[in-house]
Design a protein around this motif. Structure first.
Motif, PDB file in Angstrom:
ATOM      1  N   GLY A 116       0.815  -1.205   0.000  1.00  0.00           N
ATOM      2  CA  GLY A 116       0.000   0.000   0.000  1.00  0.00           C
ATOM      3  C   GLY A 116       0.854   1.262   0.000  1.00  0.00           C
ATOM      4  N   HIS A 117       1.964   1.231   0.744  1.00  0.00           N
ATOM      5  CA  HIS A 117       2.882   2.373   0.767  1.00  0.00           C
ATOM      6  C   HIS A 117       3.467   2.624  -0.623  1.00  0.00           C
ATOM      7  CE1 HIS A 117       6.252   4.892   2.338  1.00  0.00           C
ATOM      8  NE2 HIS A 117       6.904   4.330   1.335  1.00  0.00           N
ATOM      9  N   GLU A 118       3.926   1.568  -1.288  1.00  0.00           N
ATOM     10  CA  GLU A 118       4.514   1.735  -2.619  1.00  0.00           C
ATOM     11  C   GLU A 118       3.460   2.144  -3.639  1.00  0.00           C
ATOM     12  OE1 GLU A 118       7.593   1.887  -3.142  1.00  0.00           O
ATOM     13  OE2 GLU A 118       8.209   1.186  -1.168  1.00  0.00           O
ATOM     14  N   ALA A 119       2.243   1.625  -3.503  1.00  0.00           N
ATOM     15  CA  ALA A 119       1.161   2.022  -4.408  1.00  0.00           C
ATOM     16  C   ALA A 119       0.830   3.499  -4.232  1.00  0.00           C
ATOM     17  CB  ALA A 119      -0.073   1.157  -4.157  1.00  0.00           C
ATOM     18  N   ALA A 120       0.932   3.987  -3.000  1.00  0.00           N
ATOM     19  CA  ALA A 120       0.679   5.409  -2.746  1.00  0.00           C
ATOM     20  C   ALA A 120       1.690   6.279  -3.489  1.00  0.00           C
ATOM     21  CB  ALA A 120       0.746   5.678  -1.243  1.00  0.00           C
ATOM     22  N   HIS A 121       2.949   5.858  -3.522  1.00  0.00           N
ATOM     23  CA  HIS A 121       3.962   6.591  -4.282  1.00  0.00           C
ATOM     24  C   HIS A 121       3.618   6.615  -5.768  1.00  0.00           C
ATOM     25  CE1 HIS A 121       6.863   7.648  -1.281  1.00  0.00           C
ATOM     26  NE2 HIS A 121       7.144   6.408  -0.937  1.00  0.00           N
ATOM     27  N   ARG A 139      11.328  14.709   1.885  1.00  0.00           N
ATOM     28  CA  ARG A 139      11.091  13.549   2.736  1.00  0.00           C
ATOM     29  C   ARG A 139       9.618  13.433   3.116  1.00  0.00           C
ATOM     30  NH1 ARG A 139      15.288  14.436   7.560  1.00  0.00           N
ATOM     31  NH2 ARG A 139      16.178  12.366   7.369  1.00  0.00           N
ATOM     32  N   GLU A 140       8.894  14.528   2.969  1.00  0.00           N
ATOM     33  CA  GLU A 140       7.489  14.511   3.351  1.00  0.00           C
ATOM     34  C   GLU A 140       6.693  13.499   2.539  1.00  0.00           C
ATOM     35  OE1 GLU A 140       6.153  16.167   5.921  1.00  0.00           O
ATOM     36  OE2 GLU A 140       8.211  16.784   6.349  1.00  0.00           O
ATOM     37  N   CYS A 141       7.169  13.172   1.306  1.00  0.00           N
ATOM     38  CA  CYS A 141       6.392  12.240   0.491  1.00  0.00           C
ATOM     39  C   CYS A 141       6.356  10.856   1.130  1.00  0.00           C
ATOM     40  CB  CYS A 141       6.954  12.168  -0.928  1.00  0.00           C
ATOM     41  SG  CYS A 141       8.536  11.316  -1.090  1.00  0.00           S
ATOM     42  N   ASP A 161       2.959   6.827   3.725  1.00  0.00           N
ATOM     43  CA  ASP A 161       2.535   6.048   4.902  1.00  0.00           C
ATOM     44  C   ASP A 161       1.068   6.320   5.225  1.00  0.00           C
ATOM     45  OD1 ASP A 161       5.050   4.946   5.163  1.00  0.00           O
ATOM     46  OD2 ASP A 161       5.701   6.352   6.721  1.00  0.00           O
ATOM     47  N   ALA A 162       0.702   7.590   5.203  1.00  0.00           N
ATOM     48  CA  ALA A 162      -0.681   7.963   5.529  1.00  0.00           C
ATOM     49  C   ALA A 162      -1.649   7.411   4.487  1.00  0.00           C
ATOM     50  CB  ALA A 162      -0.799   9.483   5.617  1.00  0.00           C
ATOM     51  N   THR A 163      -1.268   7.477   3.212  1.00  0.00           N
ATOM     52  CA  THR A 163      -2.136   6.949   2.157  1.00  0.00           C
ATOM     53  C   THR A 163      -2.262   5.434   2.271  1.00  0.00           C
ATOM     54  OG1 THR A 163      -1.428   8.742   0.686  1.00  0.00           O
ATOM     55  CG2 THR A 163      -2.505   6.852  -0.329  1.00  0.00           C
ATOM     56  N   ALA A 164      -1.170   4.763   2.628  1.00  0.00           N
ATOM     57  CA  ALA A 164      -1.218   3.307   2.811  1.00  0.00           C
ATOM     58  C   ALA A 164      -2.190   2.928   3.917  1.00  0.00           C
ATOM     59  CB  ALA A 164       0.181   2.777   3.138  1.00  0.00           C
ATOM     60  N   VAL A 165      -2.213   3.723   4.979  1.00  0.00           N
ATOM     61  CA  VAL A 165      -3.159   3.466   6.075  1.00  0.00           C
ATOM     62  C   VAL A 165      -4.591   3.592   5.575  1.00  0.00           C
ATOM     63  CG1 VAL A 165      -4.017   4.334   8.290  1.00  0.00           C
ATOM     64  CG2 VAL A 165      -1.551   4.128   7.890  1.00  0.00           C
ATOM     65  N   ALA A 198      19.563  17.488   6.222  1.00  0.00           N
ATOM     66  CA  ALA A 198      18.953  16.172   6.049  1.00  0.00           C
ATOM     67  C   ALA A 198      17.713  16.264   5.174  1.00  0.00           C
ATOM     68  CB  ALA A 198      18.612  15.570   7.400  1.00  0.00           C
ATOM     69  N   ASP A 199      16.914  17.299   5.366  1.00  0.00           N
ATOM     70  CA  ASP A 199      15.717  17.465   4.554  1.00  0.00           C
ATOM     71  C   ASP A 199      16.055  17.635   3.079  1.00  0.00           C
ATOM     72  OD1 ASP A 199      13.986  17.231   6.665  1.00  0.00           O
ATOM     73  OD2 ASP A 199      13.899  19.386   7.067  1.00  0.00           O
ATOM     74  N   LEU A 200      17.182  18.287   2.781  1.00  0.00           N
ATOM     75  CA  LEU A 200      17.557  18.543   1.398  1.00  0.00           C
ATOM     76  C   LEU A 200      18.220  17.341   0.732  1.00  0.00           C
ATOM     77  CD1 LEU A 200      18.962  22.188   1.527  1.00  0.00           C
ATOM     78  CD2 LEU A 200      16.786  21.440   0.561  1.00  0.00           C
ATOM     79  N   PHE A 201      19.077  16.631   1.479  1.00  0.00           N
ATOM     80  CA  PHE A 201      19.940  15.650   0.841  1.00  0.00           C
ATOM     81  C   PHE A 201      19.716  14.207   1.279  1.00  0.00           C
ATOM     82  CE2 PHE A 201      22.255  19.684   0.553  1.00  0.00           C
ATOM     83  CZ  PHE A 201      22.454  19.743  -0.803  1.00  0.00           C
ATOM     84  N   SER A 202      18.826  13.959   2.192  1.00  0.00           N
ATOM     85  CA  SER A 202      18.533  12.590   2.598  1.00  0.00           C
ATOM     86  C   SER A 202      17.266  12.121   1.896  1.00  0.00           C
ATOM     87  CB  SER A 202      18.358  12.497   4.116  1.00  0.00           C
ATOM     88  OG  SER A 202      18.077  11.169   4.488  1.00  0.00           O
ATOM     89  N   THR A 203      17.293  10.897   1.380  1.00  0.00           N
ATOM     90  CA  THR A 203      16.156  10.393   0.607  1.00  0.00           C
ATOM     91  C   THR A 203      15.002   9.904   1.475  1.00  0.00           C
ATOM     92  OG1 THR A 203      17.212   8.213   0.495  1.00  0.00           O
ATOM     93  CG2 THR A 203      17.606   9.733  -1.331  1.00  0.00           C
ATOM     94  N   HIS A 204      15.275   9.588   2.738  1.00  0.00           N
ATOM     95  CA  HIS A 204      14.237   9.027   3.602  1.00  0.00           C
ATOM     96  C   HIS A 204      14.224   9.731   4.956  1.00  0.00           C
ATOM     97  CE1 HIS A 204      14.984   5.820   0.674  1.00  0.00           C
ATOM     98  NE2 HIS A 204      13.768   5.377   0.936  1.00  0.00           N
TER      99      HIS A 204
END
Length: 544
Positions: free
Chosen positions: A166-171, A240-242, A247-251, A302-308
């Motif tokens: 569900g998480h991956e489908a949300a993406h 990172r907000e995506c 997660d929220a969409t998967a729920v 971290a917000d700019l350069f971290s993927t997760h």
């Protein structure tokens, strides 16, 4: 503020052109510098005239821009072509095996989640590694795939797997997957080149050679660094907000925040795939394959350069929905774990009958049936007879032994057992399709199925096998086990008939097996496959 589909489409429409602009800008800068150096080298009058190397007329400027657009367009075209297929091939993923119960469950889950997203056609693929992770990819034609590792399939129950899918489908629905797929296709490969150059520098430093500092390698490193930097800049658009939104969409899709929290917690505590060679695709995965301290920080950098985002923050957001803490989460994970099937001591095949067999012109025996079938010289046309009887028959004609073989079931194949030469049966072991000899109890296993079998914990272990494992571990601890098994070629491969190589499965787990290098098949004699599984689980602390 809620994240609406209008905002999703707006962000997607802005980010895709921005990627192309980045690409054009890079080529323009490269061509501009290259043209200046060429003109300065061949036409020194440009410098003498006072214009300098980097002065260009409007017409020359337009030519450089057109060349940049052409180069960027070509890279974009060839990158977009078969984009999904290339990434899947890079990760060596494959479509689920219809004969594998775990794969079939995964396919069903992907189909169900696809229906929940509005009937979107989502393909399923499986990554043959014991790591725990999941990913998604898509292209401009609307094709999209969700993939999971064998380790993830083995460790998560159905509800947890549904939450991950569900998480991956949300993406995919939000368009994040398309942006990430385009990004890593255009620039991500340069991350792999960077690591290769860095390794060359390290090796040259250790060995004292100058090859690692060759000007060409330094140039490749510099160019790759710039392009990989562009890939990282895309993270400014894909925040990172995506991950929180997915997660929220998967729920909302599966209505089970606890299962997603359990899945993320399990993934975070296990190996996620670092060192497998596709770490430069980290933005595609549900969790960064390589552990990064930056991922666990909450800073502007971290917000700019971290993927997760930090896993603990994602888990806290999910457990907050069901009002539990981490301690309760661990207990819930233990409760959700599927128990092993009980396994009793296997009785002898035909305990009431002893057999003689002719070898080198002499009757040998008597042997119990199980011991008889393990004799290395026994073949299909060996003459045998029961104890107390003078009636002889060829091994393959003896109905009592053949009837014992039928007990194990499974569809018969035309591949003979390398030990007793009876037909192997196609069966399932830990949910994976393998080949089994019902007489000598050996297993023929495709090499690509081993990650799945090793990670799965459906079947328990007999007391006798546990004693064997303890004895082997004691021998290893005392140094009584040979450092290297003498490689021998004894048994014929059931598929190609070429002699298989008998050696250790690997040096970490020295269980003797027979391997066919041509067919990528492994033959396990009786108890060898179970012994290997037990040792791996014992060493890694996964015995439950």
């Amino acid at each position: 503020m809620p994240f609406t589909f209008i905002e999703i489409e707006s962000r997607k429409n802005k980010t895709i052109p921005a990627l192309f602009i980045f690409l054009v800008g890079f080529y323009f800068l490269g061509f501009y510098i290259l043209a200046a150096l060429i003109r300065g080298y061949f036409f020194l009058s440009a410098f003498v005239s006072g214009r300098g190397f980097f002065y260009f007329t409007v017409e020359e400027f337009v030519y450089i821009l057109l060349a940049s657009l052409a180069a960027a367009g070509l890279q974009w075209y060839f990158t977009a072509y078969a984009m999904v297929d290339r990434l899947i091939e890079t990760m060596e993923a494959s479509v689920p095996d219809k004969q594998d119960s775990y794969h079939q469950m995964f396919s069903n889950v992907v189909e169900e989640v696809g229906v929940a997203t509005g009937g979107r056609n989502i393909e399923a693929v499986v990554l043959p590694t014991v790591a725990l992770n999941a990913f998604s990819v898509s292209d401009f034609n609307g094709r999209c795939c969700i993939g999971v590792t064998e380790g993830l399939l083995a460790r998560l129950n159905r509800a947890q797997l549904e939450a991950v899918v569900g998480h991956e489908a949300a993406h995919i629905v939000a368009g994040d997957t398309l942006i990430k797929t385009v990004s890593v296709s255009l620039f991500g490969i340069y991350g792999a080149i960077l690591r290769g150059c860095a390794k060359s520098f390290e090796q040259s430093g250790v060995s004292g050679k100058r090859g690692g500092g060759h000007p060409l390698i330094i140039l490749i490193y510099a160019v790759s660094l710039i392009l990989y930097g562009i890939c990282k800049l895309v993270s400014m658009f894909i925040s990172r907000e995506c991950e929180y939104r997915a997660d929220a969409t998967a729920v909302r899709l599966v209505r089970d925040p606890l299962s997603l929290a359990q899945a993320l917690y399990t993934i975070g505590r296990k190996w996620r795939g670092g060192g497998m060679g596709y770490e430069y695709l980290e933005s595609l995965f549900i969790s960064n394959p390589n552990y990064s301290a930056l991922d666990e920080e909450e800073t502007v950098i971290a917000d700019l350069f971290s993927t997760h985002p930090p896993l603990r923050k994602r888990i806290q957001a999910l457990t907050g929905m069901v009002h539990i803490d981490e301690g309760v989460l661990e207990r819930e994970i233990d409760k959700a774990r599927k128990p092993r099937s009980p396994l009793q001591e296997a009785p002898p095949l035909i305990p009431e009958t002893l057999w003689y067999a002719i070898h080198n012109g002499q009757w040998q025996g008597p042997y119990p049936a199980a011991e008889l079938l393990q004799l290395p010289w026994l073949v299909q046309d060996t003459f045998i007879r029961k104890e107390g009887s003078q009636k002889t028959a060829l091994l393959y004609e003896e109905r009592e032994i053949l009837d014992a073989a039928a007990v194990d079931g499974g569809s018969s194949t035309d591949m003979p057992c390398p030990r007793c030469r009876q037909a192997l049966h196609r069966v399932t072991y830990e949910g994976a399709p393998v080949y089994h000899c019902a007489l000598c109890k050996g297993y023929l296993t495709p090499q690509e199925k081993m990650p799945a079998i090793i990670m799965r914990q459906d079947q328990g272990y007999s007391d006798n096998l546990i004693r064997q494992a303890a004895k082997l571990q004691e021998m290893l601890a005392r140094g009584r086990f040979p450092d290297k098994l003498k490689v021998i070629y004894e048994l014929p491969c059931p598929k190609c008939a070429v002699k298989m190589m008998r050696s250790f499965y690997n040096l970490a787990y020295p269980v003797e097996v027979d391997k066919c290098m041509r067919c990528n098949l492994i033959w396990f004699d009786r108890d060898e496959l179970e012994l290997l599984q037990y040792l791996i689980e014992k060493v890694t602390g996964q015995i439950v």
